[in-house]
Motif scaffolding. Structure first.
Motif, PDB file in Angstrom:
ATOM      1  N   MET A   1       0.840  -1.196   0.000  1.00 50.80           N
ATOM      2  CA  MET A   1       0.000   0.000   0.000  1.00 50.80           C
ATOM      3  C   MET A   1       0.878   1.250   0.000  1.00 50.80           C
ATOM      4  O   MET A   1       1.810   1.335   0.790  1.00 50.80           O
ATOM      5  N   PRO A   2       0.575   2.213  -0.858  1.00 49.71           N
ATOM      6  CA  PRO A   2       1.337   3.467  -0.840  1.00 49.71           C
ATOM      7  C   PRO A   2       0.908   4.335   0.339  1.00 49.71           C
ATOM      8  O   PRO A   2      -0.087   4.082   0.988  1.00 49.71           O
ATOM      9  N   GLY A   3       1.683   5.372   0.585  1.00 48.74           N
ATOM     10  CA  GLY A   3       1.347   6.311   1.656  1.00 48.74           C
ATOM     11  C   GLY A   3       2.391   6.293   2.750  1.00 48.74           C
ATOM     12  O   GLY A   3       3.578   6.080   2.492  1.00 48.74           O
ATOM     13  N   ASP A   4       1.946   6.489   3.990  1.00 45.76           N
ATOM     14  CA  ASP A   4       2.870   6.587   5.109  1.00 45.76           C
ATOM     15  C   ASP A   4       3.617   5.287   5.394  1.00 45.76           C
ATOM     16  O   ASP A   4       4.654   5.298   6.039  1.00 45.76           O
ATOM     17  N   ASP A   5       3.083   4.151   4.948  1.00 39.85           N
ATOM     18  CA  ASP A   5       3.777   2.883   5.153  1.00 39.85           C
ATOM     19  C   ASP A   5       4.933   2.699   4.180  1.00 39.85           C
ATOM     20  O   ASP A   5       5.760   1.812   4.352  1.00 39.85           O
ATOM     21  N   CYS A   6       4.981   3.509   3.151  1.00 37.37           N
ATOM     22  CA  CYS A   6       6.069   3.458   2.170  1.00 37.37           C
ATOM     23  C   CYS A   6       6.570   4.898   1.977  1.00 37.37           C
ATOM     24  O   CYS A   6       6.315   5.526   0.948  1.00 37.37           O
TER      25      CYS A   6
ATOM     26  N   GLY B   1      17.846  13.024   0.120  1.00 38.21           N
ATOM     27  CA  GLY B   1      19.275  13.115   0.379  1.00 38.21           C
ATOM     28  C   GLY B   1      19.728  14.564   0.288  1.00 38.21           C
ATOM     29  O   GLY B   1      19.018  15.413  -0.247  1.00 38.21           O
ATOM     30  N   GLN B   2      20.910  14.853   0.820  1.00 37.54           N
ATOM     31  CA  GLN B   2      21.453  16.210   0.690  1.00 37.54           C
ATOM     32  C   GLN B   2      21.657  16.578  -0.771  1.00 37.54           C
ATOM     33  O   GLN B   2      21.700  17.743  -1.115  1.00 37.54           O
ATOM     34  N   CYS B   3      21.743  15.578  -1.617  1.00 40.04           N
ATOM     35  CA  CYS B   3      21.922  15.805  -3.049  1.00 40.04           C
ATOM     36  C   CYS B   3      20.614  16.238  -3.714  1.00 40.04           C
ATOM     37  O   CYS B   3      20.595  16.507  -4.905  1.00 40.04           O
ATOM     38  N   SER B   4      19.513  16.282  -2.956  1.00 37.19           N
ATOM     39  CA  SER B   4      18.166  16.648  -3.399  1.00 37.19           C
ATOM     40  C   SER B   4      17.467  15.537  -4.168  1.00 37.19           C
ATOM     41  O   SER B   4      16.378  15.732  -4.672  1.00 37.19           O
ATOM     42  N   HIS B   5      18.075  14.364  -4.286  1.00 41.26           N
ATOM     43  CA  HIS B   5      17.385  13.229  -4.886  1.00 41.26           C
ATOM     44  C   HIS B   5      16.419  12.643  -3.865  1.00 41.26           C
ATOM     45  O   HIS B   5      16.671  12.663  -2.669  1.00 41.26           O
ATOM     46  N   VAL B   6      15.314  12.093  -4.357  1.00 40.65           N
ATOM     47  CA  VAL B   6      14.276  11.513  -3.510  1.00 40.65           C
ATOM     48  C   VAL B   6      14.070  10.068  -3.927  1.00 40.65           C
ATOM     49  O   VAL B   6      14.058   9.751  -5.126  1.00 40.65           O
ATOM     50  N   TYR B   7      13.919   9.195  -2.940  1.00 40.03           N
ATOM     51  CA  TYR B   7      13.711   7.765  -3.200  1.00 40.03           C
ATOM     52  C   TYR B   7      12.650   7.239  -2.247  1.00 40.03           C
ATOM     53  O   TYR B   7      12.398   7.817  -1.197  1.00 40.03           O
ATOM     54  N   HIS B   8      12.053   6.079  -2.590  1.00 39.41           N
ATOM     55  CA  HIS B   8      11.278   5.350  -1.595  1.00 39.41           C
ATOM     56  C   HIS B   8      12.289   4.904  -0.536  1.00 39.41           C
ATOM     57  O   HIS B   8      13.373   4.418  -0.871  1.00 39.41           O
ATOM     58  N   MET B   9      11.953   5.072   0.718  1.00 36.20           N
ATOM     59  CA  MET B   9      12.885   4.731   1.793  1.00 36.20           C
ATOM     60  C   MET B   9      13.316   3.260   1.722  1.00 36.20           C
ATOM     61  O   MET B   9      14.493   2.941   1.869  1.00 36.20           O
TER      62      MET B   9
END
Length: 111
Positions: free
Chosen positions: A53-58, A63-71
């Protein structure tokens, strides 16, 4: 003439605030590099291959590099020997961005 509503259905859409939406309410398709996880290539609003399920569970991680990933994608990536604890996009050491609370009591990325 009177109108009587017999049934109605509410529809909503949510998006992670990644700072990449350029204040555009009519979002383009999720094939834009700013809207997908650089590891699993799934849109941020979806969930990583590990989750159901998407949302707060995922959650997302910045990063300081400004890249964003699924944790979960990033943790799995950093756990592999070939990653050498380096960022997936530019092969520099991973450093998580500090988060701060702005005036609206919402979280935002530190500059």
């Amino acid at each position: 003439m009177k109108v009587r509503v017999k049934h109605w259905s509410a529809v909503a859409q949510w998006r992670w605030n990644t700072g990449n939406n350029n204040n555009n309410d009519n979002y383009a398709a999720a094939d834009d590099d700013g809207d997908i996880c650089g590891i699993c290539r799934v849109p941020y609003e979806g969930c990583c291959p590990t989750c159901k399920m998407p949302g707060d569970d995922c959650p997302l991680i910045w990063g300081q590099c400004s890249h964003v990933y699924h944790m979960h994608c990033l943790l799995k990536w950093l756990g592999t020997p070939m990653s050498k604890q380096q960022r997936p996009m530019d092969r520099r050491p991973w450093v998580t961005a500090e988060r701060k609370v702005n005036d609206n009591n919402t979280r935002s990325e530190a500059p």
